[in-house]
Design an enzyme around this catalytic site. Structure first.
Site, mmCIF file in Angstrom:
data_model
loop_
_atom_site.group_PDB
_atom_site.id
_atom_site.type_symbol
_atom_site.label_atom_id
_atom_site.label_comp_id
_atom_site.label_asym_id
_atom_site.label_seq_id
_atom_site.Cartn_x
_atom_site.Cartn_y
_atom_site.Cartn_z
ATOM 1 N N THR B 152 -5.862 1.740 5.960
ATOM 2 C CA THR B 152 -4.970 1.258 7.876
ATOM 3 C C THR B 152 -5.912 2.984 8.643
ATOM 4 O O THR B 152 -6.323 2.395 9.607
ATOM 5 C CB THR B 152 -3.402 1.727 7.365
ATOM 6 O OG1 THR B 152 -3.527 2.750 6.670
ATOM 7 C CG2 THR B 152 -3.327 1.131 7.061
ATOM 8 N N LYS B 178 -6.206 3.426 -0.453
ATOM 9 C CA LYS B 178 -6.192 3.792 1.026
ATOM 10 C C LYS B 178 -4.973 4.731 0.438
ATOM 11 O O LYS B 178 -4.134 4.980 0.129
ATOM 12 C CB LYS B 178 -5.674 2.691 1.335
ATOM 13 C CG LYS B 178 -4.677 2.182 1.314
ATOM 14 C CD LYS B 178 -3.525 2.299 2.405
ATOM 15 C CE LYS B 178 -3.133 2.457 3.169
ATOM 16 N NZ LYS B 178 -2.583 2.672 4.182
ATOM 17 N N THR B 189 0.449 4.926 3.558
ATOM 18 C CA THR B 189 1.030 4.770 2.649
ATOM 19 C C THR B 189 0.033 5.515 1.587
ATOM 20 O O THR B 189 -1.636 5.316 2.077
ATOM 21 C CB THR B 189 1.093 3.530 1.750
ATOM 22 O OG1 THR B 189 2.960 3.386 2.790
ATOM 23 C CG2 THR B 189 1.164 3.086 0.545
ATOM 24 N N GLU B 272 -5.718 12.406 7.856
ATOM 25 C CA GLU B 272 -6.131 12.256 8.687
ATOM 26 C C GLU B 272 -6.164 13.926 9.913
ATOM 27 O O GLU B 272 -5.384 14.948 9.299
ATOM 28 C CB GLU B 272 -4.074 12.399 8.984
ATOM 29 C CG GLU B 272 -3.491 10.291 8.929
ATOM 30 C CD GLU B 272 -2.686 10.724 9.438
ATOM 31 O OE1 GLU B 272 -2.640 9.093 9.270
ATOM 32 O OE2 GLU B 272 -1.705 10.793 9.392
ATOM 33 N N ASN B 399 -0.590 11.999 15.271
ATOM 34 C CA ASN B 399 0.831 11.776 14.678
ATOM 35 C C ASN B 399 1.574 11.658 16.267
ATOM 36 O O ASN B 399 2.365 11.085 15.831
ATOM 37 C CB ASN B 399 0.821 12.459 13.727
ATOM 38 C CG ASN B 399 0.616 12.085 12.103
ATOM 39 O OD1 ASN B 399 0.420 10.826 12.239
ATOM 40 N ND2 ASN B 399 -0.414 12.607 11.853
ATOM 41 N N THR B 404 -0.616 5.175 22.749
ATOM 42 C CA THR B 404 -1.769 5.627 23.529
ATOM 43 C C THR B 404 -2.788 4.191 22.777
ATOM 44 O O THR B 404 -2.199 4.284 21.838
ATOM 45 C CB THR B 404 -2.582 6.683 23.508
ATOM 46 O OG1 THR B 404 -2.703 7.284 22.178
ATOM 47 C CG2 THR B 404 -2.281 7.117 24.688
#
Lengths: 404, 404
Positions: B152, B178, B189, B272, B399, B404
């Site tokens: 993702t 992942k 997740t 992230e 986050n 956008t």
């Protein structure tokens, strides 16, 4: 209840002063403050629960165990006097002795607070040099110098004060605080000082302070960290002779709770890099503890706080944070979530699942600076409110840019 | 131990395929994957401890309680099938029935995973349309399509595989995962699938998996959040007839632990917005639990992680995070802290206080992508290692920017 504007000097017979002693590099910023009670005050304190404690915290905890009456609170900013070895303790004791000599009081009548860089050596010399001037210039007119001198990454000074008629007498309460998350370049701190003119024994003061702290400073989070220096002191000068009946005590409790909540909200609003002030109210819980655990899990979720910065009513992240709260008896299928501001409100989640809402209107609601998040667990009658701020680029900037 | 490059297809007699079914908006990204065991596999699973659970997690937990042998794992990305009410459960069951019919197997032989947006309705139609093609194109050559389809916000696919000689036989283990923190736009997740050709009962597999997860996936954090969908499955095909003596089991355990740690590290490295991969090792603790609590308190401190992004060896924030770990028996005055990378190492804290170091060299050390932080508590012999990443502007960007 009447709002006053003189901070701690809303209470009579208190003196204060601040000046630049040299702990902050910029001479335009004061960094040493003294709050003085000429006729003494009964003091209660709560301190950080961090196992790593600054010297003034260790000292203050011990002092308040053995003494109830104090005459001076000395506060330096720019150096936290924490994690700097035995020399930090020595400087603290030398400073307290020096101040005691200058004021002709006992060292045991002095409390100290420090905030700023941790791990840095703290010299006695700047204290020794500055203390005579500080003591000689004590005044009772303005609290501004003191409330500004304790700021570190704070962007505004934080003060509040009220008066209230009880049984035909007027009691006064004034307070100030500093805090803005943990502070550049090392550790920051939440310091708060509340003064009132009631006459009260330390045991009763302890209970009043504990009750107030539970629903104010302990219901507020900027980044989930507890510093080595956090301190809240409640000082009663005894100028006022009001009878502490159960009824009057309950009124006084709400006043002390009110100023504590004022200060806690000012701190959350001034959170490092914050662009939004967020009030999270969790209702319908089986106990207050459950409600608070859920509210705190929401208030410390980076994901949710980054979403609110992005004006995203991200109920999914909220629901996930609720599920991570550690409250084992929650039924996710009963939970409702509402986002609210001056502009309006939306309910994106009902019975633990998506509930239709207008995303454009939701985003508009979240453009407001003050956001309310209402979580209804529908599983009981207890509730809790927690205040926090959003997680922004500026938080990263403030906390990453040590070398700039 | 020999490293292999075919992911789950390092193990024989496994088929897989992925295609675009329509859960992700971009048709260039596959979003439906099938892992197929023609002769079945014994499966063990661990799932999120979040009280709010996606439908496939609720289903998987129940299935693994009643069954040990499975033939298919179906994974969709783009929709988490969580918090979407009873319709999500219905779609899941319809999908499982459809796949069972197509493969001529029992619905109870199928496990499902989902990752992506939570709270969104999940239609059966895209599954119904895509499943025949998916089943008909199963292959055993490459794991790339599957490992990419489950991504993702991941920036890289995550695979690992090894073979090992035991008692003259070769056992194989392959895995993929992942995960990259919680995922835009709603929840993310961590999914991991480990396959091996040993023959093993489910009770033993459960123990092997639990031991591996404790020191891998449960020792890794990106942002402290646990999603509604987290799942790790360990599947044993039984192709290999190696005798599971205590000695052989210990060897197999280390292999399963190794691939789990490989994947956990890949996830932390791909956190992230991460710019740095941080390994935190806490030693000298009174128990492994204490060591892990201290390591996790460090790994979830926003302040410390923002400091490391800023190349600041902020031992003060580290010491404060250690003090907040909840380990009540810690003596802060015994703690040493070391920062280390390929470039060198510094010890800014010794015995809980500042220890002289060259700030310029410290900053240089922290310019490296891989940072080690070594905390020696000096109070026992237990240790624990946790992996995490730094907290950066890009984390906020990812986050916050939902619209956008």
């Amino acid at each position: 209840m009447k709002q006053l504007d003189k901070g701690i000097h809303a209470v009579a017979n208190i003196q204060s002063q601040a000046l630049h002693a040299g702990f902050k590099s910029d001479a335009a910023h004061n960094d040493l403050a003294l709050i003085y009670f000429p006729t003494g005050a009964t003091v209660s304190g709560v301190f950080t629960q961090n196992l790593v404690k600054a010297w003034p915290v260790i000292h203050g905890q011990a002092s308040l165990k053995h003494h109830s009456n104090f005459k001076a609170i000395l506060i330096n900013s720019g150096n936290a006097n924490a994690c700097n070895g035995p020399d930090g303790e020595k400087t603290m004791h030398q400073t307290i002795q020096e101040l005691a000599d200058l004021c002709a009081i006992k060292p045991s009548e002095i409390l100290m607070s420090s905030t700023g860089v941790i791990g840095a050596p703290l010299d006695f010399f700047p204290f020794k040099k500055a203390l005579p001037t500080l003591v000689n210039s004590l005044q009772s007119e303005s609290s501004q110098a003191v409330s500004e001198s304790i700021m570190t990454t704070d962007t505004v000074a934080k003060e509040t004060a009220y008066s209230l008629e009880i049984d035909g007498q007027t009691i006064h309460i004034g307070a100030m605080a500093k805090g803005s998350g943990m502070i550049h370049p090392n550790l920051g701190t939440m310091l708060a000082y509340i003064v009132t003119d009631i006459a009260c024994d330390q045991v009763t003061l302890n209970q009043l302070l504990k009750n107030a702290v539970d629903v104010s400073f302990n219901s507020m989070t900027v980044d989930g960290d507890t510093s080595t220096n956090d301190t809240v002191l409640l000082c009663a000068t005894g100028e006022n002779s009001i009878d502490l009946t159960d009824h009057n005590l309950a009124t006084i409790q709400s006043l002390i709770t009110k100023v504590s909540q004022d200060l806690a909200q000012m701190i959350a609003r001034d959170g490092e890099g914050a662009s939004k002030f967020i009030t999270i109210t969790v209702g319908g819980a089986q106990s207050t503890e459950d409600a608070k655990a859920v509210a705190k899990s929401l208030a410390t979720s980076n994901l949710l706080k980054a979403a609110l910065f992005g004006q995203d009513p991200n109920w999914g992240r909220a629901l996930s944070a609720i599920g991570n709260s550690g409250v084992e008896t929650l039924d996710p299928w009963l939970i409702d979530i509402i986002f609210k501001s001056d502009i309006g409100s939306i309910q994106p989640c009902r019975n633990g699942a998506y509930h239709p809402f207008d995303p454009q209107f939701a985003q508009k609601i979240l453009t407001a600076t003050d956001i309310e998040m209402i979580v209804e667990l529908n599983q009981g009658t207890s509730q809790s409110t927690v205040w926090t701020c959003d997680l922004t680029h500026d938080y990263i900037e403030i906390n990453a840019d040590y070398h700039t």
